[in-house]
Design a protein around this motif. Sequence first.
Motif, mmCIF file in Angstrom:
data_model
loop_
_atom_site.group_PDB
_atom_site.id
_atom_site.type_symbol
_atom_site.label_atom_id
_atom_site.label_comp_id
_atom_site.label_asym_id
_atom_site.label_seq_id
_atom_site.Cartn_x
_atom_site.Cartn_y
_atom_site.Cartn_z
ATOM 1 N N LYS A 249 15.555 -7.313 4.342
ATOM 2 C CA LYS A 249 14.341 -8.062 4.003
ATOM 3 C C LYS A 249 14.262 -9.371 4.785
ATOM 4 O O LYS A 249 15.272 -10.045 4.991
ATOM 5 C CB LYS A 249 14.343 -8.323 2.489
ATOM 6 N N ILE A 250 13.058 -9.720 5.190
ATOM 7 C CA ILE A 250 12.836 -10.918 6.000
ATOM 8 C C ILE A 250 13.513 -12.136 5.350
ATOM 9 O O ILE A 250 13.402 -12.347 4.140
ATOM 10 C CB ILE A 250 11.306 -11.150 6.205
ATOM 11 N N GLY A 251 14.230 -12.885 6.185
ATOM 12 C CA GLY A 251 14.967 -14.054 5.685
ATOM 13 C C GLY A 251 16.462 -13.836 5.643
ATOM 14 O O GLY A 251 17.237 -14.800 5.583
ATOM 15 N N THR A 252 16.891 -12.581 5.720
ATOM 16 C CA THR A 252 18.328 -12.293 5.655
ATOM 17 C C THR A 252 19.066 -12.913 6.845
ATOM 18 O O THR A 252 20.177 -13.434 6.707
ATOM 19 C CB THR A 252 18.561 -10.772 5.621
ATOM 20 N N TYR A 253 18.428 -12.859 8.021
ATOM 21 C CA TYR A 253 19.061 -13.405 9.237
ATOM 22 C C TYR A 253 19.368 -14.902 9.046
ATOM 23 O O TYR A 253 20.479 -15.371 9.346
ATOM 24 C CB TYR A 253 18.116 -13.154 10.414
ATOM 25 N N LYS A 254 18.396 -15.647 8.511
ATOM 26 C CA LYS A 254 18.635 -17.084 8.297
ATOM 27 C C LYS A 254 19.747 -17.304 7.267
ATOM 28 O O LYS A 254 20.554 -18.220 7.395
ATOM 29 C CB LYS A 254 17.346 -17.771 7.822
ATOM 30 N N THR A 255 19.795 -16.466 6.257
ATOM 31 C CA THR A 255 20.859 -16.580 5.255
ATOM 32 C C THR A 255 22.218 -16.326 5.904
ATOM 33 O O THR A 255 23.200 -17.033 5.642
ATOM 34 C CB THR A 255 20.592 -15.586 4.105
ATOM 35 N N ALA A 256 22.267 -15.334 6.802
ATOM 36 C CA ALA A 256 23.532 -15.019 7.489
ATOM 37 C C ALA A 256 23.956 -16.165 8.401
ATOM 38 O O ALA A 256 25.148 -16.486 8.506
ATOM 39 C CB ALA A 256 23.372 -13.723 8.286
ATOM 40 N N LEU A 257 22.988 -16.789 9.075
ATOM 41 C CA LEU A 257 23.319 -17.936 9.938
ATOM 42 C C LEU A 257 23.898 -19.079 9.120
ATOM 43 O O LEU A 257 24.899 -19.699 9.498
ATOM 44 C CB LEU A 257 22.062 -18.421 10.675
ATOM 45 N N GLN B 167 -3.511 -13.185 -9.062
ATOM 46 C CA GLN B 167 -3.178 -13.659 -7.725
ATOM 47 C C GLN B 167 -3.798 -15.017 -7.485
ATOM 48 O O GLN B 167 -4.918 -15.278 -7.924
ATOM 49 C CB GLN B 167 -3.741 -12.702 -6.678
ATOM 50 N N LEU B 168 -3.080 -15.863 -6.769
ATOM 51 C CA LEU B 168 -3.606 -17.174 -6.386
ATOM 52 C C LEU B 168 -3.500 -17.316 -4.880
ATOM 53 O O LEU B 168 -2.490 -16.920 -4.282
ATOM 54 C CB LEU B 168 -2.766 -18.292 -7.020
ATOM 55 N N ARG B 169 -4.533 -17.911 -4.277
ATOM 56 C CA ARG B 169 -4.475 -18.170 -2.827
ATOM 57 C C ARG B 169 -3.654 -19.433 -2.586
ATOM 58 O O ARG B 169 -3.856 -20.444 -3.250
ATOM 59 C CB ARG B 169 -5.907 -18.328 -2.304
ATOM 60 N N VAL B 170 -2.693 -19.361 -1.653
ATOM 61 C CA VAL B 170 -1.897 -20.545 -1.331
ATOM 62 C C VAL B 170 -2.170 -21.061 0.084
ATOM 63 O O VAL B 170 -1.658 -22.103 0.462
ATOM 64 C CB VAL B 170 -0.372 -20.278 -1.499
ATOM 65 N N ALA B 171 -2.963 -20.340 0.862
ATOM 66 C CA ALA B 171 -3.269 -20.771 2.237
ATOM 67 C C ALA B 171 -4.772 -20.960 2.358
ATOM 68 O O ALA B 171 -5.536 -20.325 1.622
ATOM 69 C CB ALA B 171 -2.801 -19.704 3.219
ATOM 70 N N PRO B 172 -5.204 -21.839 3.278
ATOM 71 C CA PRO B 172 -6.648 -22.026 3.432
ATOM 72 C C PRO B 172 -7.331 -20.741 3.879
ATOM 73 O O PRO B 172 -6.743 -19.965 4.634
ATOM 74 C CB PRO B 172 -6.763 -23.097 4.519
ATOM 75 N N GLU B 173 -8.571 -20.539 3.418
ATOM 76 C CA GLU B 173 -9.391 -19.425 3.909
ATOM 77 C C GLU B 173 -9.476 -19.578 5.421
ATOM 78 O O GLU B 173 -9.654 -20.678 5.922
ATOM 79 C CB GLU B 173 -10.825 -19.521 3.360
ATOM 80 N N GLY B 174 -9.315 -18.493 6.140
ATOM 81 C CA GLY B 174 -9.513 -18.574 7.596
ATOM 82 C C GLY B 174 -8.239 -18.766 8.379
ATOM 83 O O GLY B 174 -8.210 -18.514 9.573
ATOM 84 N N SER B 175 -7.153 -19.233 7.764
ATOM 85 C CA SER B 175 -5.878 -19.337 8.498
ATOM 86 C C SER B 175 -5.276 -17.950 8.603
ATOM 87 O O SER B 175 -5.180 -17.240 7.596
ATOM 88 C CB SER B 175 -4.880 -20.242 7.764
ATOM 89 N N ARG B 176 -4.874 -17.582 9.818
ATOM 90 C CA ARG B 176 -4.225 -16.281 10.004
ATOM 91 C C ARG B 176 -2.785 -16.345 9.486
ATOM 92 O O ARG B 176 -2.132 -17.367 9.590
ATOM 93 C CB ARG B 176 -4.180 -15.895 11.488
ATOM 94 N N CYS B 177 -2.300 -15.261 8.931
ATOM 95 C CA CYS B 177 -0.908 -15.175 8.488
ATOM 96 C C CYS B 177 -0.263 -13.978 9.170
ATOM 97 O O CYS B 177 -0.951 -13.017 9.515
ATOM 98 C CB CYS B 177 -0.815 -14.965 6.982
ATOM 99 N N ARG B 178 1.041 -14.018 9.350
ATOM 100 C CA ARG B 178 1.794 -12.853 9.825
ATOM 101 C C ARG B 178 2.807 -12.498 8.758
ATOM 102 O O ARG B 178 3.428 -13.380 8.156
ATOM 103 C CB ARG B 178 2.532 -13.164 11.147
ATOM 104 N N ASN B 179 2.969 -11.222 8.510
ATOM 105 C CA ASN B 179 3.792 -10.772 7.390
ATOM 106 C C ASN B 179 4.822 -9.746 7.868
ATOM 107 O O ASN B 179 4.620 -8.542 7.724
ATOM 108 C CB ASN B 179 2.878 -10.183 6.303
ATOM 109 N N PHE B 180 5.905 -10.258 8.453
ATOM 110 C CA PHE B 180 6.997 -9.378 8.912
ATOM 111 C C PHE B 180 7.859 -9.028 7.704
ATOM 112 O O PHE B 180 8.379 -9.920 7.028
ATOM 113 C CB PHE B 180 7.837 -10.092 9.974
ATOM 114 N N GLY B 181 8.032 -7.744 7.458
ATOM 115 C CA GLY B 181 8.745 -7.338 6.247
ATOM 116 C C GLY B 181 10.262 -7.463 6.329
ATOM 117 O O GLY B 181 10.935 -7.635 5.313
ATOM 118 N N PHE B 182 10.806 -7.373 7.533
ATOM 119 C CA PHE B 182 12.267 -7.304 7.682
ATOM 120 C C PHE B 182 12.696 -8.111 8.901
ATOM 121 O O PHE B 182 11.870 -8.449 9.751
ATOM 122 C CB PHE B 182 12.706 -5.835 7.861
ATOM 123 N N ASP B 183 13.979 -8.422 8.976
ATOM 124 C CA ASP B 183 14.547 -8.965 10.207
ATOM 125 C C ASP B 183 15.896 -8.303 10.444
ATOM 126 O O ASP B 183 16.386 -7.550 9.595
ATOM 127 C CB ASP B 183 14.622 -10.503 10.197
#
Length: 378
Positions: free
Chosen positions: A263-271, A325-341
Amino acid sequence: MKVNGVSYRTIWRSEADPNQIQIIDQRALPWQWEILTLTTWEAARDAIRDMAVRGAGLIGATAGYGMSLAANAAPVSSMEAWDHWMSAAAQGLKEARPTAVNLAWAVDRQMSLLRTEHELNSRASLAAKEADQIADDDAACCQQLGQHGLELIRSLAEKKTDGEPVRILTHCNAGWLAFVDFGSATAPIYAAHDAGIPVEVWIEETRPRNQGAALTAWELGKHGVPHQIIVDNAGGHVMQHGWVDLVITGTDRVTRTGDVANKIGTYKTALAARDNQVPFYVALPSSTFDWDLVDGVREIPIEERDESEVSMIQGWDSIHQTPGQLRVAPEGSRCRNFGFDVTPARLVDGLITERGICEASESGIASLFSENFENKEN
Ligand code: MRU
């Protein structure tokens, strides 16, 4: 594992109709307990794709049952008609999610077995038995790897004084909910807890879908394992202060050279673990090895999911008493959603498998699984 005193697996045959498969809808947890019934391979595919079921082992088991549901409906008028129907189901299931290799492994295991049965009318019952076997094998592997991981935790406990707990950090949910039973990263934790070794678990919440906060915390809580949830960015902080003895994560695919997709974030945890000399272990049943791949960063396909999972956050709406659900980012900002690393093998101190613990390297893995290295070039 038990939920309010009742033993559950994450997937099982309906008692009322054994041709129907039941699952816990994990999208509703931890707020609601909902059971879904699958009657077609397309429903199994959708459950995987929409993450009603998730986690490498459970995705594999669901695919095994999906193939069984497909075989129940396959035409038996000719070999060609059967093959056409089942190949479409196999392809559809495999495309549901790309990263966890257990999915393709279970589909291929079913297909190659079914093709050995020359009597078309017998293939559905063979597929049903094999689906049960895939599920049973997954649970057995997890239970077994838990015993190997238990020894690792026991050795850390022996260095503690005054009954201090062994503090283990984990990421995402590699618990029993991610498998058929026991879990991978959690199996050693449950085994240690059940053996009376004091353990305490740091759970990284795991944005964007919060499998840590929602699922790992729920299942550890149901089993009475002490735990605390932290935001993903706090992992390095707690390690730096000496509050973590061991990291154990699960994985969705491990190359033959020991690179780990999780799951995304594991690499940073390992570092962070390496920088703080905290041992970093990865637990997996052997169905999660990809024996063909050598370079995880370049070769493992990484799922990219809908950006709404990043721009919105899901939780329990306590005013309306419903999930919301609640929006946490402004409308119109693009997001990227990488599931794994991918965590390179050099950052992994060991792989905990059903056959024992090995180094995350080609020679380490071959020392336990030599049959998968025969006739392959290095
Ligand atoms: O996207 P998910 O929830 O299917 O991701 C899987 C995970 O929970 C993990 O990355 C886990 O550690 C490996 S699956 C046992």
